[in-house]
Design a protein around this motif. Structure first.
Motif, PDB file in Angstrom:
ATOM      1  N   GLY A   1      45.388  35.221  40.670  1.00 59.89           N
ATOM      2  CA  GLY A   1      44.632  34.930  39.223  1.00 59.89           C
ATOM      3  C   GLY A   1      44.560  36.030  38.413  1.00 59.89           C
ATOM      4  O   GLY A   1      45.238  36.962  38.444  1.00 59.89           O
ATOM      5  N   ASP A   2      43.664  35.804  37.433  1.00 61.03           N
ATOM      6  CA  ASP A   2      43.307  36.871  36.354  1.00 61.03           C
ATOM      7  C   ASP A   2      42.187  37.620  36.434  1.00 61.03           C
ATOM      8  O   ASP A   2      41.609  37.839  37.779  1.00 61.03           O
ATOM      9  N   SER A   3      41.596  38.049  35.508  1.00 61.96           N
ATOM     10  CA  SER A   3      40.593  39.010  35.501  1.00 61.96           C
ATOM     11  C   SER A   3      39.249  38.362  36.247  1.00 61.96           C
ATOM     12  O   SER A   3      38.523  39.094  36.812  1.00 61.96           O
ATOM     13  N   PHE A   4      38.987  36.990  35.770  1.00 56.24           N
ATOM     14  CA  PHE A   4      37.941  36.421  36.558  1.00 56.24           C
ATOM     15  C   PHE A   4      37.993  36.455  38.122  1.00 56.24           C
ATOM     16  O   PHE A   4      37.002  36.427  38.889  1.00 56.24           O
TER      17      PHE A   4
ATOM     18  N   ASP B   1      44.224  38.204  57.705  1.00 58.83           N
ATOM     19  CA  ASP B   1      44.929  38.996  56.729  1.00 58.83           C
ATOM     20  C   ASP B   1      44.531  38.547  55.303  1.00 58.83           C
ATOM     21  O   ASP B   1      43.920  37.476  55.078  1.00 58.83           O
ATOM     22  N   PHE B   2      44.437  39.620  54.072  1.00 63.84           N
ATOM     23  CA  PHE B   2      43.670  39.465  53.142  1.00 63.84           C
ATOM     24  C   PHE B   2      44.736  39.943  51.968  1.00 63.84           C
ATOM     25  O   PHE B   2      45.014  41.018  52.163  1.00 63.84           O
ATOM     26  N   LEU B   3      45.325  39.190  51.073  1.00 66.30           N
ATOM     27  CA  LEU B   3      46.077  39.799  50.017  1.00 66.30           C
ATOM     28  C   LEU B   3      45.292  39.288  48.923  1.00 66.30           C
ATOM     29  O   LEU B   3      44.804  38.348  48.147  1.00 66.30           O
ATOM     30  N   PHE B   4      44.902  40.506  48.265  1.00 64.41           N
ATOM     31  CA  PHE B   4      44.215  40.401  46.778  1.00 64.41           C
ATOM     32  C   PHE B   4      44.933  40.888  45.714  1.00 64.41           C
ATOM     33  O   PHE B   4      45.285  41.976  45.337  1.00 64.41           O
ATOM     34  N   ALA B   5      45.868  39.758  44.973  1.00 67.14           N
ATOM     35  CA  ALA B   5      46.898  40.065  43.897  1.00 67.14           C
ATOM     36  C   ALA B   5      46.323  39.770  42.782  1.00 67.14           C
ATOM     37  O   ALA B   5      47.285  40.066  41.865  1.00 67.14           O
ATOM     38  N   ALA B   6      45.262  39.239  42.543  1.00 68.58           N
ATOM     39  CA  ALA B   6      44.563  38.968  41.220  1.00 68.58           C
ATOM     40  C   ALA B   6      44.799  40.171  40.383  1.00 68.58           C
ATOM     41  O   ALA B   6      44.375  41.419  40.817  1.00 68.58           O
ATOM     42  N   CYS B   7      44.872  39.979  39.071  1.00 65.98           N
ATOM     43  CA  CYS B   7      45.192  40.954  38.017  1.00 65.98           C
ATOM     44  C   CYS B   7      44.659  40.766  36.594  1.00 65.98           C
ATOM     45  O   CYS B   7      44.868  39.627  36.269  1.00 65.98           O
TER      46      CYS B   7
ATOM     47  N   THR C   1      42.463  31.563  40.186  1.00 69.59           N
ATOM     48  CA  THR C   1      41.670  31.347  38.819  1.00 69.59           C
ATOM     49  C   THR C   1      42.844  32.114  37.734  1.00 69.59           C
ATOM     50  O   THR C   1      42.861  33.054  37.666  1.00 69.59           O
ATOM     51  N   VAL C   2      43.187  30.714  36.756  1.00 65.49           N
ATOM     52  CA  VAL C   2      43.837  31.407  35.812  1.00 65.49           C
ATOM     53  C   VAL C   2      44.070  30.418  34.756  1.00 65.49           C
ATOM     54  O   VAL C   2      43.910  29.186  35.182  1.00 65.49           O
TER      55      VAL C   2
END
Length: 264
Positions: free
Chosen positions: A33-36, A71-77, A103-104
């Motif tokens: 997702g995004d900044s949120f 496993d944890f992928l934290f790709a939000a940006c 969230t996007v």
């Protein structure tokens, strides 16, 4: 409605008798997702995330800390549009992921531009109205197709995952003591959020995803006049944290709503 292959957060092997809970493999979790979703405004940013500003106080990191997925992928940006998530984040999701949160949509409506146009002290009603008119146009004409494309791609990428899609909170308080913008501007801005959340909820559920509506959790906590009950930053420094949830908003607003959607 797509078939759901998981009845719970953990993936349980098919067998004649259920395995003990301790034997079930932990979830493979991807947060998009995004900044949120990244946690802008919550502080504690990972230096390695650069301009994505991923925070240890973001709801995905808090979920990880509380549930210990394998496993944890934290790709939000920060700044991500639906197209950015589709291009840069979805391809990184493990195909055997068991949980995905997303969230996007706000950036596709130029939420940040609307906030500047409506909520700075010296802005005009005409400038605010023009910005919100453009956001409403994008909401009606562009975002439905973009969300549909993204949701279908995510579904295809991780067909066994429980996918939880969140909405956005009302950023602004509505009480008579609020000093940000004007009552009319705050009301119209929050109405735009309602329309965005309704669209996200409708299309995510149509895809077979779960919708986490965070608005109720944030009630009474919008940016207004400061104090411990304010979970959304007003205009602040650094400027890119403005009108984003504080750490209290991530833990008190987003995390419970997401948890209910994941486990309910």
């Amino acid at each position: 409605m797509r078939p759901k292959l998981l009845a719970a957060l953990t993936a349980v092997p098919l067998m004649l008798s259920a395995a003990p809970a301790s034997a079930a493999p932990a979830a493979r979790y991807a947060a998009l997702g995004d900044s949120f979703a990244a946690g802008v405004g919550a502080g504690g940013y990972d230096p390695a995330s650069g301009a994505c500003h991923r925070s240890a106080g973001a709801y995905p990191a808090l979920w990880r800390d509380g549930h210990g997925p394998a496993d944890f992928l934290f790709a939000a940006c920060s700044g991500a549009l639906t197209a950015d998530v589709l291009r840069d984040q979805v391809p990184r999701v493990p195909t055997d992921a068991t949980l995905v949160t997303l969230t996007v949509g706000g950036n596709d409506l130029a939420f940040a531009d609307a906030a500047v146009a409506c909520l700075q002290p010296l802005t005009t009603d005409a400038r605010c109205d023009a910005a919100l008119d453009e956001s409403e146009r994008r909401l009606a004409e562009e975002l439905p197709g973009r969300l549909d494309t993204l949701y279908r791609a995510l579904d295809a990428r991780a067909p066994a995952a429980r996918v939880v899609v969140t909405g956005y909170p009302h950023l602004l308080g509505t009480g008579s003591t609020c000093v940000i913008g004007t009552a009319a501007r705050r009301s119209r801005f929050n109405t735009l959020t309602d329309r965005l959340d309704e669209l996200i909820g409708r299309q995510s559920e149509k895809q077979g995803f779960r919708f986490a509506d965070v608005r109720a959790g944030f009630t009474g906590h919008g940016a207004c006049r400061g104090g411990p009950d304010e979970w959304i930053h007003p205009i602040t420094l650094p400027l890119w944290e403005s009108y984003h949830p504080k750490a209290s908003g991530q833990s008190g607003g987003y995390l419970p709503s997401v948890s209910d959607a994941v486990l309910g």
